[in-house]
Structures are given as C-alpha cells and as structure tokens.
Design an enzyme around this catalytic site. Sequence first.
Site, PDB file in Angstrom:
ATOM      1  CD  GLU A  87      25.888   3.410 -36.153  1.00  0.00           C
ATOM      2  OE1 GLU A  87      26.434   2.781 -37.069  1.00  0.00           O
ATOM      3  OE2 GLU A  87      26.316   3.442 -34.986  1.00  0.00           O
ATOM      4  CB  CYS A 100      18.257   0.767 -29.276  1.00  0.00           C
ATOM      5  SG  CYS A 100      19.503   1.713 -28.424  1.00  0.00           S
ATOM      6  CB  CYS A 107      26.755  12.207 -26.884  1.00  0.00           C
ATOM      7  SG  CYS A 107      26.221  12.474 -25.177  1.00  0.00           S
ATOM      8  CB  CYS A 111      30.758   8.769 -20.970  1.00  0.00           C
ATOM      9  SG  CYS A 111      29.345   9.643 -20.258  1.00  0.00           S
ATOM     10  CB  CYS A 114      30.216   6.171 -24.476  1.00  0.00           C
ATOM     11  SG  CYS A 114      28.898   6.482 -25.667  1.00  0.00           S
ATOM     12  CB  SER A 187      18.987   5.372 -21.158  1.00  0.00           C
ATOM     13  OG  SER A 187      20.231   5.195 -20.521  1.00  0.00           O
ATOM     14  CB  SER A 210      24.115   5.764 -17.647  1.00  0.00           C
ATOM     15  OG  SER A 210      23.222   5.396 -18.664  1.00  0.00           O
ATOM     16  CG  LEU A 211      24.791   4.928 -10.438  1.00  0.00           C
ATOM     17  CD1 LEU A 211      24.182   6.309 -10.378  1.00  0.00           C
ATOM     18  CD2 LEU A 211      24.094   4.013  -9.429  1.00  0.00           C
ATOM     19  CG  HIS A 212      28.322   3.664 -15.978  1.00  0.00           C
ATOM     20  ND1 HIS A 212      27.712   2.506 -16.393  1.00  0.00           N
ATOM     21  CD2 HIS A 212      27.950   4.610 -16.879  1.00  0.00           C
ATOM     22  CE1 HIS A 212      27.013   2.738 -17.497  1.00  0.00           C
ATOM     23  NE2 HIS A 212      27.138   4.003 -17.799  1.00  0.00           N
ATOM     24  CG  ASN A 288      29.382  -3.914 -25.347  1.00  0.00           C
ATOM     25  OD1 ASN A 288      29.533  -5.127 -25.254  1.00  0.00           O
ATOM     26  ND2 ASN A 288      28.216  -3.324 -25.094  1.00  0.00           N
ATOM     27  CB  CYS A 331      25.361  -0.758 -24.452  1.00  0.00           C
ATOM     28  SG  CYS A 331      23.847  -1.592 -24.088  1.00  0.00           S
TER      29      CYS A 331
HETATM   30  N1  SAH Z   1      23.201   9.073 -23.080  1.00  0.00           N
HETATM   31  C1  SAH Z   1      22.341   8.140 -22.475  1.00  0.00           C
HETATM   32  C2  SAH Z   1      21.750   7.121 -23.423  1.00  0.00           C
HETATM   33  C3  SAH Z   1      22.646   6.494 -24.470  1.00  0.00           C
HETATM   34  S1  SAH Z   1      23.908   5.409 -23.922  1.00  0.00           S
HETATM   35  C4  SAH Z   1      23.029   7.447 -21.326  1.00  0.00           C
HETATM   36  O1  SAH Z   1      24.234   7.543 -21.205  1.00  0.00           O
HETATM   37  O2  SAH Z   1      22.311   6.832 -20.533  1.00  0.00           O
HETATM   38  C5  SAH Z   1      23.063   3.895 -23.521  1.00  0.00           C
HETATM   39  C6  SAH Z   1      23.768   3.067 -22.461  1.00  0.00           C
HETATM   40  O3  SAH Z   1      24.986   2.486 -22.942  1.00  0.00           O
HETATM   41  C7  SAH Z   1      24.150   3.889 -21.242  1.00  0.00           C
HETATM   42  O4  SAH Z   1      23.806   3.182 -20.076  1.00  0.00           O
HETATM   43  C8  SAH Z   1      25.646   4.000 -21.399  1.00  0.00           C
HETATM   44  O5  SAH Z   1      26.288   4.286 -20.194  1.00  0.00           O
HETATM   45  C9  SAH Z   1      25.984   2.644 -21.944  1.00  0.00           C
HETATM   46  N2  SAH Z   1      27.319   2.546 -22.526  1.00  0.00           N
HETATM   47  C10 SAH Z   1      28.044   3.521 -23.091  1.00  0.00           C
HETATM   48  N3  SAH Z   1      29.219   3.025 -23.550  1.00  0.00           N
HETATM   49  C11 SAH Z   1      29.225   1.706 -23.265  1.00  0.00           C
HETATM   50  C12 SAH Z   1      30.138   0.645 -23.514  1.00  0.00           C
HETATM   51  N4  SAH Z   1      31.280   0.851 -24.143  1.00  0.00           N
HETATM   52  N5  SAH Z   1      29.799  -0.586 -23.083  1.00  0.00           N
HETATM   53  C13 SAH Z   1      28.617  -0.823 -22.462  1.00  0.00           C
HETATM   54  N6  SAH Z   1      27.703   0.136 -22.222  1.00  0.00           N
HETATM   55  C14 SAH Z   1      28.000   1.387 -22.610  1.00  0.00           C
HETATM   56 FE1  SF4 Z   2      26.633  10.446 -24.167  1.00  0.00          FE
HETATM   57 FE2  SF4 Z   2      25.433   8.384 -22.949  1.00  0.00          FE
HETATM   58 FE3  SF4 Z   2      27.670   8.025 -24.393  1.00  0.00          FE
HETATM   59 FE4  SF4 Z   2      27.806   9.309 -22.052  1.00  0.00          FE
HETATM   60  S1  SF4 Z   2      27.224   7.162 -22.378  1.00  0.00           S
HETATM   61  S2  SF4 Z   2      28.803   9.943 -23.970  1.00  0.00           S
HETATM   62  S3  SF4 Z   2      25.882  10.394 -22.076  1.00  0.00           S
HETATM   63  S4  SF4 Z   2      25.700   8.666 -25.173  1.00  0.00           S
END
Ligand code: SAH
Ligand code: SF4
Length: 353
Positions: A87, A100, A107, A111, A114, A187, A210-212, A288, A331
């Site tokens: 997408e 984007c 992936c 995580c 996601c 990212s 992407s720290l979190h 999200n 995201c």
């Molecule tokens: N793999 C890379 C880039 C794609 S994800 C990464 O993780 O950085 C893009 C962004 O969306 C990242 O910051 C990721 O942590 C964030 N993300 C993933 N799942 C999410 C969700 N459910 N709600 C908000 N942000 C999310």
């Molecule tokens: Fe992959 Fe980024 Fe999603 Fe983590 S947040 S599973 S690294 S796409």
Amino acid sequence: MPTRYDCDRDALAELLAGEPRYRVDQVWDGLHRQLAAPSELTTLPKALRARLEDELPPALTPVAESRDRRGTTVKWLYALPDGARVETVLMHYRDRSTVCVSSQAGCAMGCGFCATGQAGFERHLTTGEIVEQVVRAARRARDDGRRLGNVVFMGMGEPLANLDRVWAAVERIHHDLGVSARRITISTVGLVPGIRRLAAAGLPVNLAVSLHAANDALRDELVPINRRYPLSVLMSACADHLRATGRRLSFEWALIDGTNDRASDARELAELARGLPLPAHVNLIPLNPTPGFGTPGSPPARVERFHGWLRDLGVNATVRRNRGVEIDAACGQLAARVPAPGRRPVEVSARAR
Ligand code: SAH
Ligand code: SF4
C-alpha cells in the site's frame, strides 16, 4: 525483462541500441521528469512507444483506491508482478503533498501494535517498485493541483532491512524525480547497522526513529528488535548520524493507553531526546487501532497531558493528527487487504489505473 522503473540508464541504453543516442535522455526524462508512460511520450515515433510499453511494463497494478471523505488522503493497494501486495498513502496539504511509501511487502520486525508486523514478512521491494509508488503519487498530486513535496518511508516494511534497494530508490528520487534528499525521511525501528550506513551514505536524508519506549524493559516488549540493539547502542548510532549529516533527528512515539503515556515515560523520553548532540524532535501519534493488538491508543486528554509534560521538560513535540484512520491508511494500519465492501469509502476507479 525489467519493470519500468527497475530499468536503470544502462539497461535503457541497451534497450534503445540502434536508436539515435538522444533517445536515452528523452525516455529517461519522460519517465522521471514528466512522470509519463511511454505511450504518452509523443516526441517518440509511434512504433517505439509501443515497443517500450511492451518491454517496460509497470510493476504496480492498482487493486483498490480508497479516499477519505474530504479527499485529502488517498490510499492505493497495489499488486506486484508476483502477486505480493503493498500500500501507498498520499496526503494532501495546502499546496504540497506527502507520499508515504512501502519498502517491503510485510515486515519481519514483529512489533505487536503494527498491522504490517502482525501479518509477517513476505519480501523486499525492488528499487523500481519503490520509485514507481512515488511516481504514481507525484502524478496524482500534479493532477490535483499540488506538488509532491515530501517522501516518507513510513509505509509497510522496515526500510533499513532493505537498505541497498531503498538507497538506490532514494538516489533516483533525489536526482531524477527532483525531490531533494532533505525532503525525504527514512523511518526505522532502530536497525543500528543501517543507521550507521545511512550516516556514511552522502545524501542528507532525515532519520526518524520509532522509539515508543525509553527504557529497555518496556522497549524489549513493544519493539522486539530492541533485544538485539538496545537503547544505549541505538542512541550512540543516532548521535553519530546526527554529527555526520547535520540533519535533525525525530523520535516517533505511538501513545498506548497506560503503557507508555505516564509521567515516568515522559521523563525517560526527555532524557534521551536531550542527550543527543542536537535535541530530537518528538512526534506523538495516538496508537491507531489494528486487529491484533488489544490495548487502545491514549485518549485525547492523556495525549495532551503527555505533550504538556514533554513541553515542561524542554522537549519539542508535535501531536500527529490521525490522518487516514477512516480508510485504514493511518500509521501502522497498512495490511494490504482489500477493504471490506460498504464499510469504507472505497473505489477501484479507472483513474487509479
Ligand atoms: N518500519 C519502520 C517504518 C514503517 S512504520 C518503522 O517502524 O519506523 C511507520 C510508523 O508507524 C512507525 O513509527 C511505527 O512505529 C508507527 N506505527 C506502527 N503501528 C502503529 C499504530 N498502530 N499506531 C500508530 N503508529 C504506528
Ligand atoms: Fe515493521 Fe515498522 Fe511495523 Fe515494526 S512498526 S512491524 S518495524 S513496519
């Protein structure tokens, strides 16, 4: 046979052997500057146009196009030649647009919060498959009276796990499509070897990490790759990247209710953000919803409170609006599934093709 944007200049020259030499530039500029298909390059003889359409087929076939009600966010679901799906999301702002892009189908980083991670890894995208996402979005932005101003690698996949192809795409986007590296953001979930390679790569792209979570115990849980590259190692790579490129770094922080939105999280985050040679900017994204993760995003009041704590601690932070939630384009929601009929504004339009 290479697909349209997997064909580099040398391969194109080979394809055009026997044609006048200037044809190579003509076709290359047509594909990259004019964002045109071979059939639209009317300066070429008809037979050549037809041959190029045939021998340089596009890699992406639009399967579905979704738009939010205001038409400011567009999401495409594409099928790749082998059937894999990805997408791309285009977001319109006043006079510029941001695309984007996806760097992998699926992936492998796992995580849990996601949607892409929940689905697992399918394969790396080729350079051409990445570039074509940008070209198609740039075309749509142009049709909608805007200019494609920014490219962010925040779609499906972990760009630094596919760095050779991603970097070749970055160079093409910068040199040939004319979107400057300063307007390109990669990212990453925190792949340290990739960050180190980026620092040495020569084009000053922006880095978003992407720290979190800002302590290893919590980050190990939320972002499994932290067990391989813990925070101390990650922060030192970030500092080196910053010193090498002079580009500001940003931290992404998806706010998860009761999990990483406490005062102690804000304090730990502030320490990391301020510990770099240039303070990091923090992007706060209320988590999200995705099918495989139970804990909801922080409600607006907790988001505001967290933002306030960061402000008081001297950290620059922005709350990202939840663009695209109604079409699962926000995201972390990209799962490359055809949207359920009737549930969302969906359209597989002729325009998408
Ligand atoms: N793999 C890379 C880039 C794609 S994800 C990464 O993780 O950085 C893009 C962004 O969306 C990242 O910051 C990721 O942590 C964030 N993300 C993933 N799942 C999410 C969700 N459910 N709600 C908000 N942000 C999310
Ligand atoms: Fe992959 Fe980024 Fe999603 Fe983590 S947040 S599973 S690294 S796409």
